[in-house]
Enzyme design. Structure first.
Site, short mmCIF file in Angstrom:
data_model
loop_
_atom_site.label_atom_id
_atom_site.label_comp_id
_atom_site.label_asym_id
_atom_site.label_seq_id
_atom_site.Cartn_x
_atom_site.Cartn_y
_atom_site.Cartn_z
CB ALA A 298 -13.36 5.06 -18.99
CB CYS B 297 -6.31 4.00 15.54
SG CYS B 297 -5.83 3.03 16.81
CG ASN C 33 -11.42 2.70 -8.75
OD1 ASN C 33 -11.27 1.68 -8.46
ND2 ASN C 33 -11.39 3.25 -10.36
NE ARG D 70 -2.39 0.18 -5.54
CZ ARG D 70 -4.29 0.04 -5.30
NH1 ARG D 70 -4.35 -0.86 -4.66
NH2 ARG D 70 -4.80 0.19 -6.15
CE1 TYR E 169 -3.98 -1.72 -0.19
CE2 TYR E 169 -2.98 -3.24 1.31
CZ TYR E 169 -3.92 -3.44 0.56
OH TYR E 169 -4.90 -4.20 -0.03
N GLY F 166 -15.74 0.51 -15.99
CA GLY F 166 -14.74 0.00 -16.05
C GLY F 166 -14.28 -1.01 -14.40
CB THR F 167 -16.16 -2.20 -12.16
OG1 THR F 167 -16.41 -3.43 -10.79
CG2 THR F 167 -17.89 -2.19 -12.46
CG HIS G 60 -13.80 -2.17 -2.02
ND1 HIS G 60 -13.84 -1.71 -3.31
CD2 HIS G 60 -15.28 -2.64 -1.61
CE1 HIS G 60 -14.07 -3.09 -3.90
NE2 HIS G 60 -15.30 -2.86 -3.00
CB CYS H 16 -1.94 4.98 16.62
SG CYS H 16 -3.23 4.58 16.69
P1 OAD Z 1 -10.84 -5.56 -12.11
O1 OAD Z 1 -9.36 -4.82 -12.50
O2 OAD Z 1 -11.47 -6.55 -12.04
O3 OAD Z 1 -11.21 -4.77 -13.88
C1 OAD Z 1 -11.36 -3.67 -14.07
C2 OAD Z 1 -11.62 -3.60 -15.03
O4 OAD Z 1 -12.01 -2.56 -15.95
C3 OAD Z 1 -11.79 -5.12 -16.65
O5 OAD Z 1 -13.38 -5.14 -16.86
C4 OAD Z 1 -11.01 -4.05 -17.06
O6 OAD Z 1 -12.11 -4.19 -19.35
C5 OAD Z 1 -11.67 -2.17 -17.36
N1 OAD Z 1 -11.22 -2.04 -17.94
C6 OAD Z 1 -9.49 -1.41 -17.82
N2 OAD Z 1 -9.07 -1.39 -18.96
C7 OAD Z 1 -10.26 0.09 -19.12
C8 OAD Z 1 -10.23 1.21 -19.53
N3 OAD Z 1 -9.48 2.35 -20.40
N4 OAD Z 1 -11.60 2.15 -19.63
C9 OAD Z 1 -12.44 1.50 -19.37
N5 OAD Z 1 -12.54 0.32 -18.65
C10 OAD Z 1 -11.10 -0.44 -18.55
O7 OAD Z 1 -10.87 -4.66 -10.87
P2 OAD Z 1 -12.21 -3.35 -10.04
O8 OAD Z 1 -13.67 -4.45 -11.26
O9 OAD Z 1 -12.53 -2.61 -9.95
O10 OAD Z 1 -11.29 -5.03 -4.20
O11 OAD Z 1 -12.28 -4.52 -9.26
C11 OAD Z 1 -13.17 -4.92 -7.63
C12 OAD Z 1 -12.56 -4.68 -6.55
O12 OAD Z 1 -11.59 -6.07 -6.66
C13 OAD Z 1 -11.03 -4.42 -5.62
O13 OAD Z 1 -11.92 -2.60 -5.95
C14 OAD Z 1 -10.19 -3.99 -5.75
C15 OAD Z 1 -10.32 -5.64 -6.37
O14 OAD Z 1 -9.98 -6.91 -5.36
C16 OAD Z 1 -10.25 -4.09 -2.99
O15 OAD Z 1 -9.08 -5.03 -2.96
C17 OAD Z 1 -11.01 -4.67 -1.87
#
Ligand code: OAD
Length: 237
Positions: free
Chosen positions: A222, A117, A92, A59, A56, A176-177, A109, A136
């Site tokens: 996007a 803490c 995100n 990041r 982290y 984008g998910t 998230h 802390c």
């Molecule tokens: P993912 O990595 O699972 O999915 C990313 C999505 O973005 C995919 O469907 C891609 O096709 C799409 N993508 C990639 N580039 C893009 C672009 N330029 N424009 C639009 N779409 C694009 O990520 P999340 O769905 O965000 O949780 O993942 C969900 C959660 O899984 C995260 O919040 C994280 C992870 O484990 C935790 O850490 C709790």
């Protein structure tokens, strides 16, 4: 569409790709480079806190080198100009939505820019690195600070507010998910069950787990699809 529509937007890692941040899944995704169970679980933090902090910290440092892209800016513009209600839910942990100007934002998230803490639950701003020696402020104990991130097996933030918004949604946009992670992966289905006339829109570069739920799909990066969508919806006003 009515100009009083309540628009609920869910974003995932894909919206930040064009800012230079990695997604989680896919060929170069973060979960291809690291094992989820080594990093993103309470058990990992209990047994290997150094490794978790390192992940982290890297990041958090990366955020200093990236900027919001046109998709983040478009959603902030929508919030500013849309006469109805906008609820922006992001999975995100980056801060690109708020840096673009969005204010009605739920970080379900958590956020890289916060520490918590583990004893009192107090949340602190956190711009710099954390480690097992970090003191802390509230309990003055070293090692009690963790990133304020929701790990697997933990309950996401803002769920009551999120379900209130989903229950009122006239439009639901999924941007984008991959929809692999629940509960966010189930939000579209929830909207459809309760608001069967809702306008369902997905913006993604490829099919997600739930693409079949979206009659309206905008395929592409996007920065282009979201900008066009927001422009068109504001032009119709
Ligand atoms: P993912 O990595 O699972 O999915 C990313 C999505 O973005 C995919 O469907 C891609 O096709 C799409 N993508 C990639 N580039 C893009 C672009 N330029 N424009 C639009 N779409 C694009 O990520 P999340 O769905 O965000 O949780 O993942 C969900 C959660 O899984 C995260 O919040 C994280 C992870 O484990 C935790 O850490 C709790």
């Amino acid at each position: 569409m009515s100009k009083n529509d309540h628009i609920v937007v869910l974003t995932g890692a894909g919206i930040s790709v064009e800012s230079g941040l990695d997604t989680f899944r896919g060929n170069f995704g973060l979960w291809g480079q690291h094992k989820v169970e080594d990093i993103a679980t309470p058990e990992a933090f209990a047994t290997q806190p150094e490794l978790v902090h390192k992940f982290y910290n890297q990041r958090r440092q990366q955020l200093k080198k990236v900027q919001p892209n046109p998709a983040h800016v478009a959603l902030a513009t929508l919030e500013k100009n849309w006469p109805g209600k906008i609820t922006l839910i992001t999975q995100n942990v980056d801060d690109l939505h708020e840096r673009a100007g969005s204010t009605q934002l739920i970080h379900m998230h958590g956020k890289l820019s916060e520490a918590r803490c583990i004893q009192s639950g107090t949340v602190f701003p956190c711009e710099e690195n954390l480690d097992t020696d970090s003191l802390c402020e509230c309990c003055q104990v070293k090692g009690n600070l963790r990133p304020n991130i929701v790990w697997f097996g933990e309950y996401p933030f803002g769920m009551s507010e999120i379900f209130t918004a989903l229950d009122q949604a006239d439009q639901f946009w999924s941007i984008g998910t991959s929809a692999h992670v629940y509960p966010a992966g189930g939000f579209a289905q929830h909207v459809l069950m309760n608001r069967k006339d809702a306008r369902m829109i997905e913006c993604n570069t490829e099919n997600s787990q739930i693409s079949h739920l979206f009659p309206e799909r905008h395929e592409g990066p996007a920065s282009q699809t979201v900008t066009k969508l927001v422009d068109s919806i504001l032009e119709e006003l």
